[in-house]
Design a protein around this motif. Structure first.
Motif, PDB file in Angstrom:
ATOM      1  N   LEU A 188       0.823  -1.211   0.000  1.00  9.73           N
ATOM      2  CA  LEU A 188       0.000   0.000   0.000  1.00  9.73           C
ATOM      3  C   LEU A 188       0.859   1.265   0.000  1.00  9.73           C
ATOM      4  O   LEU A 188       0.487   2.281  -0.582  1.00  9.73           O
ATOM      5  CB  LEU A 188      -0.925   0.014   1.219  1.00  9.73           C
ATOM      6  CG  LEU A 188      -2.058  -1.014   1.259  1.00  9.73           C
ATOM      7  CD1 LEU A 188      -2.803  -0.917   2.577  1.00  9.73           C
ATOM      8  CD2 LEU A 188      -3.011  -0.814   0.086  1.00  9.73           C
ATOM      9  N   GLY A 189       1.994   1.203   0.694  1.00 11.85           N
ATOM     10  CA  GLY A 189       2.901   2.353   0.733  1.00 11.85           C
ATOM     11  C   GLY A 189       2.331   3.565   1.432  1.00 11.85           C
ATOM     12  O   GLY A 189       2.605   4.704   1.028  1.00 11.85           O
ATOM     13  N   CYS A 190       1.530   3.365   2.483  1.00  9.37           N
ATOM     14  CA  CYS A 190       0.889   4.517   3.134  1.00  9.37           C
ATOM     15  C   CYS A 190       0.960   4.438   4.655  1.00  9.37           C
ATOM     16  O   CYS A 190       0.212   5.143   5.334  1.00  9.37           O
ATOM     17  CB  CYS A 190      -0.575   4.613   2.694  1.00  9.37           C
ATOM     18  SG  CYS A 190      -1.572   3.185   3.156  1.00  9.37           S
ATOM     19  N   ALA A 191       1.839   3.595   5.205  1.00 10.42           N
ATOM     20  CA  ALA A 191       1.927   3.470   6.664  1.00 10.42           C
ATOM     21  C   ALA A 191       3.373   3.658   7.105  1.00 10.42           C
ATOM     22  O   ALA A 191       4.263   2.926   6.655  1.00 10.42           O
ATOM     23  CB  ALA A 191       1.410   2.105   7.113  1.00 10.42           C
ATOM     24  N   ALA A 234      -7.191   5.312   5.465  1.00 18.29           N
ATOM     25  CA  ALA A 234      -7.674   4.470   6.559  1.00 18.29           C
ATOM     26  C   ALA A 234      -8.457   3.274   6.045  1.00 18.29           C
ATOM     27  O   ALA A 234      -8.309   2.146   6.554  1.00 18.29           O
ATOM     28  CB  ALA A 234      -8.531   5.302   7.516  1.00 18.29           C
ATOM     29  N   GLY A 235      -9.297   3.476   5.042  1.00 17.63           N
ATOM     30  CA  GLY A 235     -10.123   2.382   4.543  1.00 17.63           C
ATOM     31  C   GLY A 235      -9.294   1.227   4.024  1.00 17.63           C
ATOM     32  O   GLY A 235      -9.558   0.055   4.361  1.00 17.63           O
ATOM     33  N   ALA A 236      -8.275   1.530   3.198  1.00 19.85           N
ATOM     34  CA  ALA A 236      -7.431   0.475   2.633  1.00 19.85           C
ATOM     35  C   ALA A 236      -6.643  -0.239   3.721  1.00 19.85           C
ATOM     36  O   ALA A 236      -6.500  -1.465   3.709  1.00 19.85           O
ATOM     37  CB  ALA A 236      -6.487   1.068   1.596  1.00 19.85           C
ATOM     38  N   VAL A 237      -6.115   0.518   4.693  1.00 23.11           N
ATOM     39  CA  VAL A 237      -5.340  -0.087   5.776  1.00 23.11           C
ATOM     40  C   VAL A 237      -6.232  -0.962   6.646  1.00 23.11           C
ATOM     41  O   VAL A 237      -5.863  -2.084   7.019  1.00 23.11           O
ATOM     42  CB  VAL A 237      -4.645   1.004   6.611  1.00 23.11           C
ATOM     43  CG1 VAL A 237      -3.988   0.397   7.851  1.00 23.11           C
ATOM     44  CG2 VAL A 237      -3.605   1.742   5.775  1.00 23.11           C
ATOM     45  N   GLU A 238      -7.422  -0.480   6.955  1.00 25.45           N
ATOM     46  CA  GLU A 238      -8.339  -1.260   7.783  1.00 25.45           C
ATOM     47  C   GLU A 238      -8.711  -2.579   7.104  1.00 25.45           C
ATOM     48  O   GLU A 238      -8.811  -3.622   7.767  1.00 25.45           O
ATOM     49  CB  GLU A 238      -9.598  -0.448   8.067  1.00 25.45           C
ATOM     50  CG  GLU A 238      -9.382   0.673   9.078  1.00 25.45           C
ATOM     51  CD  GLU A 238     -10.669   1.397   9.410  1.00 25.45           C
ATOM     52  OE1 GLU A 238     -11.233   1.132  10.497  1.00 25.45           O
ATOM     53  OE2 GLU A 238     -11.116   2.214   8.574  1.00 25.45           O
TER      54      GLU A 238
END
Length: 642
Positions: free
Chosen positions: A28-31, A298-302
């Motif tokens: 995802l590359g977002c955390a 948040a949606g993708a990580v969740e």
């Protein structure tokens, strides 16, 4: 455009799913994940504990890297300058069969490298041995010969400064039953033999040692020096054959080069996950990790965390926490963020994203400093071609994209001001043909160039002040916006109207000065209120200084145009075949040099204008950049699954 709102992420992941969780988050590359603070383990009463994670990935990567280097030395690969990285899906990169094949190849290369190194060590040892034996080739005796029943035979060296005739005379007097022979000499020493009767050996020994004689024992050499050297040369030839065979065998693994390179990237990611997991809190069956994610991710990580069976919490940053800063900019603005990051990172919660307006001014100033349409075309197509063929990543991609965009402004300004490799058309045609400027020519009308530079600078200063006022308003400091910025706006408006000959301009100038005088020291006490106001008025010299800084746009633009004209004039000085040769050589070298110097000057000075004259008015420094977990690869470009 705005700075990104961040969410605090806390995750309790099943221990057996810890690596898949990290792998999917990297995809995802977002955390941005962080190491657990030591206080965490104390606060949980030992329920969470640190635990080292070591899959051996770092060691495997080191072995693969050594094999890749050995392969590069044995079978050099000509990589095209514009050659792109190979592309793979994540599934292909971490394919177990490919990784096993790469490890097998690396193990075989490692064994061959050891074999080659052992052969090289043998060659070095043999060469040193041969070098020590070579001076004794004239000696037709076994080197371990030490004499007979009644004599002693010594082999040794004397310093080249020794007087051999004097030494022989001394031996003739004190040890007449001796013979000193010279085998050979070099620049440092004499190679000698001494045959002496055992009865006179003590006297002879004392004499030669006093002259600096040093014995050179060859107890293990039962042959002459020539015979021993021949044997050693055969050993050396065998060792060289072994080394050459090993090198050829290593080169035979060239078809595995890409597989080994891909495996290096794969194990690099695993080594990174080892490092991350070693910094997380652990229980027997769970892993506790924390970090930051953009709110809109948040949606993708969740979804990932739910699918991996994790318990998690997302919340707003608490007081005292320091979230990272991330930008949400469009495709044009995003590359210019690299310029901002060289200056600093806005603190999280800053009101203003500096990139959008900065990118506009950077784009314009860069074009006016370069100011040549052909240079702009070279910049644009050169960067575009490199980006398309090489597909670089990270900072390199951003900087090349920035220069590509600035090539557009350089082309546009060059067309407006008549810069096409300077005045090349006029120089080549002898003035018979010129490409006229659409707007004006800076060299013939420098004051217009100066006026435009200062006007653009004034606009940027005023906008920077407006951003400062907007920040104050958003922070609830309305009076600061009105008095600290509004007063200057009134004064500047008055100066402008007065310059146009409108009487109201004088009134506005007076009102602006009065506002500064009365409110400049409002936060001070006593006499400081008046002195503070005078200090504010004195700051007009600072504005003048800042405004004059923008004259560098004119100066650098003119200097590039002058250099271009000089290059063209020199290039067209001769005629005939020599003239053609001179033209090509001077044209290529001169304009490449002018382009390179221009790029450096435009980059440095345009950045300086943003950092000092623009950012200094509203930039809230002190943040740290958002660094999400990603698959950072060197050899492979990871593409999405079809």
């Amino acid at each position: 455009m705005a700075l990104v709102t961040m969410k605090r992420l806390s995750v309790l992941a099943p221990a057996e799913r810890r690596r898949p969780v990290l792998r999917r988050l990297a995809r995802l590359g977002c955390a941005e994940l962080e190491r657990a603070a030591p206080q965490l383990f104390a606060d949980t009463g030992g329920a969470l504990r640190p635990q080292e994670e070591n899959t051996g990935a770092a060691e495997i990567r080191a072995r693969l890297t050594a094999a890749h280097s050995a392969l590069a030395a044995a079978a050099p690969q000509k990589t095209p300058f514009f050659g792109a990285r190979m592309t793979m899906t994540e599934r292909q990169l971490f394919d177990s069969a490919s990784l096993e094949a790469a490890n097998r190849a690396a193990a075989q290369i490692e064994a061959l490298v050891r074999q080659s190194e052992e052969a090289s060590a043998s060659i070095s040892r043999i060469e040193a041995r041969i070098a020590s034996l070579r001076p004794w080739i004239p000696l037709d005796l076994p080197l371990n010969y030490t004499g007979s029943e009644h004599t002693e035979f010594w082999i040794g060296v004397l310093p080249v400064s020794c007087d051999l005739e004097a030494l022989r005379s001394a031996l003739a007097e004190q040890a007449p039953a001796s013979q000193l022979d010279l085998v050979g000499s070099d620049r440092e020493q004499h190679y000698m033999t001494l045959l002496v009767h055992k009865g006179e050996a003590p006297a002879a020994s004392a004499l030669v040692r006093a002259s600096g004689f040093t014995a050179v024992p060859f107890r293990d050499v039962s042959r002459t020096a020539g015979e021993e050297i021949s044997s050693l040369e055969a050993e050396e030839a065998a060792a060289r054959r072994i080394r050459e065979t090993a090198a050829q065998s290593i080169a035979s693994f060239a078809p595995e080069r890409q597989k080994i390179a891909a495996a290096i990237d794969a194990y690099t990611q695993e080594a990174l996950r080892d490092s991350l997991l070693s910094g997380f809190g652990r229980t027997e069956r769970t892993v506790y990790l924390t970090g930051w994610i953009p709110a809109d991710a948040a949606g993708a990580v969740e979804q990932v965390l739910r699918e991996e069976g994790c318990a998690y919490e997302l919340r707003e940053p608490a007081e005292g926490e320091d979230p990272p800063t991330a930008y949400r900019d469009n495709r044009f603005v995003e590359p210019f963020a690299a310029v901002t990051e060289m200056y600093g990172t806005p603190t999280y919660g800053s009101i203003i994203d500096p990139n959008p307006l900065m990118s506009f001014f950077y784009f314009i100033f860069f074009g006016f400093i370069m100011a040549d349409a052909m240079y702009g075309l070279l910049m644009f197509f050169g960067c575009w071609f490199y980006l398309k063929k090489k597909r670089p990543a990270g900072t390199m991609k951003r900087m090349l994209t920035l220069f590509m965009y600035c090539g557009i402004s350089t082309f546009a300004v060059g067309a407006l001001t008549g810069g096409w490799f300077g005045d090349l058309a006029s120089a080549v045609s002898g003035g018979a043909f010129t490409i006229p400027a659409i707007w004006f020519e800076p060299l013939t009308d420098p004051m217009k160039m100066l006026a435009f530079s200062l006007a653009l600078g004034a606009l940027q200063i005023i906008i920077g002040m407006g951003l400062s006022a907007w920040r104050s308003i958003r922070q609830g400091q309305l009076l600061d916006a009105v008095f600290d910025v509004g007063s200057w706006y009134v004064l500047f408006l008055g100066i402008g109207l007065f310059a146009l000959g409108l009487p109201v301009g004088g009134w506005l100038m007076g009102i602006g000065l009065l506002m500064l005088l009365l409110t400049g020291g409002r936060k001070n006490k006593g006499l400081g209120k008046i002195i503070g106001g005078l200090g504010k008025i004195y700051n007009i010299t600072g504005f003048l200084s800042d405004l004059l800084s923008y004259s560098r746009v004119m100066a650098l633009g003119l200097s590039g145009a002058v250099v271009g004209q000089v290059v063209n004039k020199i290039a067209t000085m001769a005629t005939g075949i020599p003239g053609v040769i001179l033209f090509v050589a001077v044209f290529l070298f001169g304009h490449i040099f002018n382009l390179a110097i221009g790029l450096l000057g435009a980059y440095v000075h345009t950045s300086r204008l943003q950092y000092i004259e623009f950012f200094g008015r509203f930039f809230e420094d002190g943040g740290h950049p958002f660094k999400p977990l990603e698959n950072n690869t060197k050899f492979v470009e990871i593409v999405k699954e079809d």
